[in-house]
Design a protein around this motif. Sequence first.
Motif, mmCIF file in Angstrom:
data_model
loop_
_atom_site.group_PDB
_atom_site.id
_atom_site.type_symbol
_atom_site.label_atom_id
_atom_site.label_comp_id
_atom_site.label_asym_id
_atom_site.label_seq_id
_atom_site.Cartn_x
_atom_site.Cartn_y
_atom_site.Cartn_z
ATOM 1 N N PRO A 39 12.645 -55.906 21.124
ATOM 2 C CA PRO A 39 11.749 -56.687 20.271
ATOM 3 C C PRO A 39 11.466 -58.060 20.885
ATOM 4 C CG PRO A 39 13.924 -56.520 19.288
ATOM 5 C CD PRO A 39 13.933 -55.665 20.516
ATOM 6 N N ARG A 40 10.290 -58.563 20.590
ATOM 7 C CA ARG A 40 9.938 -59.895 21.066
ATOM 8 C C ARG A 40 10.779 -60.928 20.348
ATOM 9 N NH1 ARG A 40 3.487 -59.936 20.811
ATOM 10 N NH2 ARG A 40 3.970 -61.847 19.743
ATOM 11 N N ALA A 76 1.137 -68.149 32.682
ATOM 12 C CA ALA A 76 1.032 -69.357 33.515
ATOM 13 C C ALA A 76 2.347 -70.133 33.512
ATOM 14 C CB ALA A 76 -0.108 -70.236 33.016
ATOM 15 N N LEU A 77 2.988 -70.236 32.349
ATOM 16 C CA LEU A 77 4.267 -70.939 32.282
ATOM 17 C C LEU A 77 5.337 -70.214 33.102
ATOM 18 C CD1 LEU A 77 4.293 -72.010 28.528
ATOM 19 C CD2 LEU A 77 4.182 -73.528 30.519
ATOM 20 N N LYS A 78 5.349 -68.884 33.023
ATOM 21 C CA LYS A 78 6.332 -68.117 33.806
ATOM 22 C C LYS A 78 6.079 -68.302 35.300
ATOM 23 C CE LYS A 78 8.624 -63.768 34.367
ATOM 24 N NZ LYS A 78 9.393 -62.908 33.538
ATOM 25 N N ASP A 86 10.157 -60.879 30.054
ATOM 26 C CA ASP A 86 8.967 -60.051 30.244
ATOM 27 C C ASP A 86 8.489 -59.411 28.942
ATOM 28 O OD1 ASP A 86 8.763 -60.594 32.957
ATOM 29 O OD2 ASP A 86 10.013 -58.887 33.531
ATOM 30 N N GLY A 87 9.425 -59.040 28.065
ATOM 31 C CA GLY A 87 9.052 -58.420 26.794
ATOM 32 C C GLY A 87 8.291 -59.349 25.864
ATOM 33 N N ASP A 88 8.358 -60.653 26.121
ATOM 34 C CA ASP A 88 7.635 -61.616 25.291
ATOM 35 C C ASP A 88 6.228 -61.885 25.803
ATOM 36 O OD1 ASP A 88 9.694 -62.002 23.436
ATOM 37 O OD2 ASP A 88 10.698 -63.399 24.793
#
Length: 100
Positions: A39-40, A76-78, A86-88
């Motif tokens: 889950p996110r 962009a933040l990542k 990654d799941g978010d």
Amino acid sequence: MSNAKPNFSSLDLPKADDDTLDAYAKSRGVPTLTRKTKPRAPSVTIRTDVPDYLAQAMRIEAAKSRSTLRYLILKALKNDGWKIEDGDIVEDGRRPSASN
């Protein structure tokens, strides 16, 4: 004209679980929904002002790529080195993706 509703009888079909439906759909060549394995994380709203030209460009890019502003910002933040699971980072959280 009559407003009477037709009287359909119930088929009394058993409720199928997701695995049974997926197996049936796969046997018939129908794509099935992919489910998120994790889950996110809970999210909060952060508001900020950006230049109008940037907001417009981001909206256009989101529309072209059929994604969301949230996706573009998190990606962009990542890419800038922030730790984001990654799941978010979901391209479009409103629609489930289909796999063949």
